[in-house]
Scaffold this motif. Sequence first.
Motif, mmCIF file in Angstrom:
data_model
loop_
_atom_site.group_PDB
_atom_site.id
_atom_site.type_symbol
_atom_site.label_atom_id
_atom_site.label_comp_id
_atom_site.label_asym_id
_atom_site.label_seq_id
_atom_site.Cartn_x
_atom_site.Cartn_y
_atom_site.Cartn_z
ATOM 1 N N ALA A 98 0.831 -1.206 0.000
ATOM 2 C CA ALA A 98 0.000 0.000 0.000
ATOM 3 C C ALA A 98 0.864 1.255 0.000
ATOM 4 O O ALA A 98 0.524 2.245 -0.647
ATOM 5 N N ILE A 99 1.984 1.222 0.706
ATOM 6 C CA ILE A 99 2.885 2.379 0.727
ATOM 7 C C ILE A 99 3.401 2.659 -0.678
ATOM 8 O O ILE A 99 3.459 3.817 -1.109
ATOM 9 N N LYS A 100 3.746 1.615 -1.422
ATOM 10 C CA LYS A 100 4.194 1.796 -2.813
ATOM 11 C C LYS A 100 3.106 2.477 -3.646
ATOM 12 O O LYS A 100 3.383 3.377 -4.435
ATOM 13 N N LYS A 101 1.868 2.038 -3.451
ATOM 14 C CA LYS A 101 0.749 2.635 -4.187
ATOM 15 C C LYS A 101 0.545 4.087 -3.773
ATOM 16 O O LYS A 101 0.280 4.952 -4.621
ATOM 17 N N ARG A 102 0.642 4.369 -2.476
ATOM 18 C CA ARG A 102 0.475 5.743 -1.992
ATOM 19 C C ARG A 102 1.558 6.653 -2.572
ATOM 20 O O ARG A 102 1.282 7.792 -2.971
ATOM 21 N N LEU A 103 2.793 6.151 -2.632
ATOM 22 C CA LEU A 103 3.880 6.951 -3.191
ATOM 23 C C LEU A 103 3.693 7.176 -4.686
ATOM 24 O O LEU A 103 3.987 8.260 -5.201
ATOM 25 N N LYS A 104 3.190 6.168 -5.388
ATOM 26 C CA LYS A 104 2.908 6.315 -6.822
ATOM 27 C C LYS A 104 1.851 7.401 -7.034
ATOM 28 O O LYS A 104 2.014 8.291 -7.888
ATOM 29 N N THR A 105 0.799 7.359 -6.238
ATOM 30 C CA THR A 105 -0.247 8.388 -6.322
ATOM 31 C C THR A 105 0.323 9.763 -6.011
ATOM 32 O O THR A 105 0.012 10.743 -6.693
ATOM 33 N N TYR A 106 1.173 9.823 -5.002
ATOM 34 C CA TYR A 106 1.818 11.084 -4.628
ATOM 35 C C TYR A 106 2.606 11.661 -5.810
ATOM 36 O O TYR A 106 2.470 12.837 -6.133
ATOM 37 N N HIS A 107 3.406 10.820 -6.460
ATOM 38 C CA HIS A 107 4.210 11.303 -7.589
ATOM 39 C C HIS A 107 3.332 11.747 -8.763
ATOM 40 O O HIS A 107 3.632 12.747 -9.417
ATOM 41 N N GLU A 108 2.252 11.010 -9.002
ATOM 42 C CA GLU A 108 1.392 11.317 -10.143
ATOM 43 C C GLU A 108 0.456 12.495 -9.887
ATOM 44 O O GLU A 108 0.190 13.277 -10.799
#
Length: 148
Positions: A98-108
């Motif tokens: 989930a942290i990976k997904k949250r960081l991906k959303t953050y970058h995008e």
Amino acid sequence: RLGGQYIREGKIVPVEITLALLREAMEASGKKDFLIDGFPRSADNLSGWEGAMTDCADVAALLYLETAEEVMAKRIMSRSAETVAAGGVARADDNPEAIKKRLKTYHEATMPIIEIFKTRGKVTTVDSTPAADVVFKAVAAFFDGLSP
């Protein structure tokens, strides 16, 4: 309460409701200076803010706390472990996937908003990698610089 149903159902509160709640709280406070944490996080948030809030609030500055993703992930997992150790319940999204997904959303979604504010000369970046007391001093200096 406005927005409560969305939160109870685990849905994202529409930006119009978020902004109405912010405006209501700001007006009710009788104050003129505010710290709004984590908003806007997306183009939709920014568009909504600029359409509904510029008549009552100016974004004086954006404080950007920056550190490596590995540090963020480690801190999130530490917070989760401390919560559980204290008898609390860990957040459902405090796990590596989930942290990976949250960081991906953050970058995008969020980084482009930070870049917009950089072009407006509104961003102050603080390295949040050091110990909390060091970061606190840097953040305090930022806020001292905002005072009239």
